[in-house]
Design a protein around this motif. Structure first.
Motif, PDB file in Angstrom:
ATOM      1  N   UNK A 109       0.005 -14.238  -2.618  1.00  0.00           N
ATOM      2  CA  UNK A 109       0.999 -14.238  -1.535  1.00  0.00           C
ATOM      3  C   UNK A 109       2.159 -13.301  -1.806  1.00  0.00           C
ATOM      4  N   UNK A 110       2.662 -12.687  -0.746  1.00  0.00           N
ATOM      5  CA  UNK A 110       3.866 -11.864  -0.828  1.00  0.00           C
ATOM      6  C   UNK A 110       5.078 -12.756  -0.561  1.00  0.00           C
ATOM      7  N   UNK A 111       6.128 -12.590  -1.352  1.00  0.00           N
ATOM      8  CA  UNK A 111       7.301 -13.445  -1.256  1.00  0.00           C
ATOM      9  C   UNK A 111       8.210 -13.095  -0.085  1.00  0.00           C
ATOM     10  N   UNK A 112       7.799 -12.145   0.749  1.00  0.00           N
ATOM     11  CA  UNK A 112       8.664 -11.666   1.831  1.00  0.00           C
ATOM     12  C   UNK A 112       8.138 -11.964   3.230  1.00  0.00           C
ATOM     13  N   UNK A 113       6.952 -12.578   3.354  1.00  0.00           N
ATOM     14  CA  UNK A 113       6.403 -12.843   4.682  1.00  0.00           C
ATOM     15  C   UNK A 113       5.452 -14.024   4.682  1.00  0.00           C
ATOM     16  N   UNK A 114       5.582 -14.964   5.623  1.00  0.00           N
ATOM     17  CA  UNK A 114       4.759 -16.180   5.636  1.00  0.00           C
ATOM     18  C   UNK A 114       3.285 -15.943   5.945  1.00  0.00           C
ATOM     19  N   UNK A 115       2.941 -14.801   6.491  1.00  0.00           N
ATOM     20  CA  UNK A 115       1.536 -14.510   6.784  1.00  0.00           C
ATOM     21  C   UNK A 115       1.003 -13.361   5.934  1.00  0.00           C
ATOM     22  N   UNK A 116       1.753 -13.000   4.891  1.00  0.00           N
ATOM     23  CA  UNK A 116       1.408 -11.818   4.091  1.00  0.00           C
ATOM     24  C   UNK A 116       0.728 -12.212   2.785  1.00  0.00           C
ATOM     25  N   UNK A 117      -0.474 -11.695   2.596  1.00  0.00           N
ATOM     26  CA  UNK A 117      -1.225 -11.886   1.359  1.00  0.00           C
ATOM     27  C   UNK A 117      -1.821 -10.548   0.955  1.00  0.00           C
ATOM     28  N   UNK A 118      -1.840 -10.302  -0.338  1.00  0.00           N
ATOM     29  CA  UNK A 118      -2.573  -9.151  -0.839  1.00  0.00           C
ATOM     30  C   UNK A 118      -3.879  -9.675  -1.411  1.00  0.00           C
ATOM     31  N   UNK A 119      -4.997  -9.221  -0.896  1.00  0.00           N
ATOM     32  CA  UNK A 119      -6.275  -9.765  -1.371  1.00  0.00           C
ATOM     33  C   UNK A 119      -6.538  -9.409  -2.814  1.00  0.00           C
ATOM     34  N   UNK A 120      -7.088 -10.373  -3.553  1.00  0.00           N
ATOM     35  CA  UNK A 120      -7.529 -10.108  -4.921  1.00  0.00           C
ATOM     36  C   UNK A 120      -8.972  -9.656  -4.866  1.00  0.00           C
ATOM     37  N   UNK A 121      -9.361  -8.764  -5.763  1.00  0.00           N
ATOM     38  CA  UNK A 121     -10.740  -8.270  -5.744  1.00  0.00           C
ATOM     39  C   UNK A 121     -11.016  -7.514  -4.466  1.00  0.00           C
TER      40      UNK A 121
END
Length: 406
Positions: A109-121
Motif C-alpha cells: 500500500x501507498x501511504x498517500x492514497x486509500x486506493x493506491x497499491x503498488x503490486x508486488x511481483x
C-alpha cells in the motif's frame, strides 16, 4: 501416526468453509443469502472476493440449504461469473491467479492514497480484483498535517520504507534499530501518528542538537538516517495498518452502498458504507466463532484499534448475541468472551495462535530487513570491486603511456 491423522483432519477442515445466513439490502429489497465464514487462518483474500460477489447478488450458492463450500466449488462459481459477465478478460489467466488468493496476497500500500497499491511481483492478484469489479482500499495513510508527512510523501509505500530502514541500519552498522532512542536523541525521529510532533533538539526530525554519532556521517547519509527514523516511527505507531486520517478518507471517498475489499492487519475484509443518514463504515463479520450468532453480522468501524467498535445485526442495530449479554463490550472483548463460553480450548488455541502470528510477523519483518541489509552489502561490494578494477585499469594504462613516451 496420530500427528499425521490430526494434520490431515486439520487440512481437510481448513479447505471447507461453513456458510452463515444473513439478510442484506435496502428495506424494500432486503434478501436472505449465505455468506462464507473463515475458520483457522483461512484465505481471507479469496473469501472477501466471494462474499462481495454474494452480497452484490452476482453469484449465488445453490442449493440454498447447503451448509459448507469448498475452494473448488467457489473457484468454479467465480470462474463462471467472470466468463459470463466479463467476456473481454482472459478467464484462464484469472483462474490461474485465483489459487494464490488462498495463500494471502503480497500487497504494497501507498501511504498517500486509500486506493493506491503498488503490486508486488507481477501484480496478478490486483488484476483479479479489477476483473471482478472489486475495489481494493486501505486506510494506512499519513496525515498531510503531520510532521512526518514531509518524509513519508517521498518514501510513499511500505516496501520502500522497509528497504530504507534496512539501508540506514547498514549505514549505522546496526545502530538504527537496536539503539534508536539512545543514539539518535529523544523520540527517534518523530512521534506517534496521533501526536505528529517533530523530533528532538530543534534540528531535523530525530536528531539531537548536542553532539551525537550522526556528526560523523555525510549529509546524504544523515538524510537517509532521518528518513529511516521517521519511517520506522510511522510503522511502529500504525501497527493496525489503519490511521484516523485513513479512516476519515475512507468514509469520504467511498460511495454510499459500496462494497469494497479493505486491506488491514495484513488481511482483507469486506467493507460496506451504508446508504442514507447513517454513513458509517461496517466490516462484515466472517469469523467462524460467530457462525451460530445470527445477530452478529457487521462490525462498525469506529477507531483504528477496534477498541470502540461494536457488533450490529442485519438491520445495523446493536447486536444481542445469544451467547450472553455483551452490552458495553467492544467487538474484540465480545469475541473473546463468546469463544471462551463456546469452547474454552478453542479460545486458548486462538490466543496462542494470535501470539504465534505476532512472533511470526516480527520474524518476518526482521528477515526482510536482514535481506535488505545483505542486498545493500552486496551492492557496495560490487561497487568496490568495480572501482578497484577501474583503478587498476587506469594505473596499467598510465604505465603503458609512460613507456610509450619514454
Amino acid at each position: 501416526m496420530t500427528e499425521r491423522v490430526s494434520d490431515t483432519l486439520h487440512a481437510s477442515k481448513a479447505d471447507v468453509w461453513y456458510l452463515k445466513e444473513i439478510a442484506f439490502g435496502s428495506t424494500e429489497s432486503k434478501r436472505k443469502l449465505k455468506i462464507i465464514t473463515q475458520n483457522f487462518n483461512g484465505p481471507c483474500s479469496f473469501i472477501a472476493i466471494c462474499n462481495i460477489l454474494l452480497l452484490r447478488g452476482q453469484i449465488e450458492i445453490l442449493p440454498y440449504e447447503r451448509g459448507t463450500v469448498s475452494y473448488e466449488f467457489l473457484a468454479q462459481l467465480v470462474g463462471e461469473y467472470l466468463l459470463m459477465s466479463c467476456p473481454d478478460i482472459d478467464v484462464s489467466a484469472a483462474l490461474s491467479i485465483m489459487p494464490s488468493t488462498t495463500k494471502g496476497l503480497d500487497l504494497n500500500p501507498l501511504f498517500t492514497g486509500p486506493t493506491s497499491f503498488r503490486p508486488a511481483g507481477e501484480g496478478g492478484e490486483l488484476k483479479l480484483f479489477e476483473q471482478a469489479g472489486i475495489e481494493l482500499v486501505h486506510g494506512w495513510l499519513v496525515d498531510p498535517e503531520s510532521e512526518e508527512y514531509r518524509v513519508m510523501k517521498h518514501v510513499r509505500d511500505y516496501d520502500t520504507a522497509v528497504t530504507l530502514i534496512a539501508d540506514a541500519d547498514h549505514v549505522t552498522k546496526g545502530q538504527l534499530l537496536t539503539q534508536t532512542a539512545d543514539v539518535w536523541g529523544g523520540d527517534a525521529g518523530g512521534s506517534s501518528q496521533a501526536e505528529g510532533s517533530s523530533g528532538a533538539g530543534g534540528g531535523p526530525s530525530g536528531y539531537a542538537s548536542h553532539t551525537s554519532p550522526c556528526d560523523s556521517y555525510s549529509e546524504k547519509d544523515k538524510e537517509k538516517i532521518e528518513h529511516a527514523l521517521v519511517s520506522q516511527a510511522f510503522l511502529d505507531s500504525t501497527k493496525s495498518q489503519l490511521t484516523y486520517h485513513g479512516l476519515f478518507q475512507l468514509a469520504s471517498v467511498l460511495q454510499p452502498g459500496s462494497l469494497v475489499a479493505l486491506f488491514r492487519n495484513s488481511h482483507l475484509s469486506v467493507l460496506h458504507k451504508r446508504e442514507g443518514e447513517d454513513s458509517s463504515l461496517y466490516s462484515l463479520v466472517t469469523d467462524h466463532v460467530f457462525l451460530q450468532e445470527p445477530s452478529v453480522v457487521w462490525e462498525r468501524l469506529e477507531d483504528v484499534d477496534g477498541v470502540g467498535s461494536t457488533f450490529v445485526d442485519s438491520d445495523f442495530v446493536r447486536s444481542t448475541p445469544v451467547g450472553g449479554d455483551f452490552a458495553g463490550h467492544t467487538a474484540e472483548s465480545a469475541l473473546q468472551a463468546l469463544e471462551m463460553e463456546a469452547n474454552p480450548d478453542a479460545a486458548l488455541a486462538r490466543q496462542l495462535q494470535a501470539e504465534e502470528d505476532g512472533r511470526s510477523h516480527e520474524i518476518y519483518m526482521r528477515r526482510q530487513r536482514q535481506q535488505e541489509i545483505r542486498r545493500v552489502q552486496e551492492r557496495e561490494e560490487e561497487e568496490r570491486k568495480r572501482k578497484n578494477e577501474d583503478g587498476a585499469s587506469r594505473k596499467s594504462k598510465k604505465r603503458k603511456d609512460k613507456c610509450v613516451i619514454m
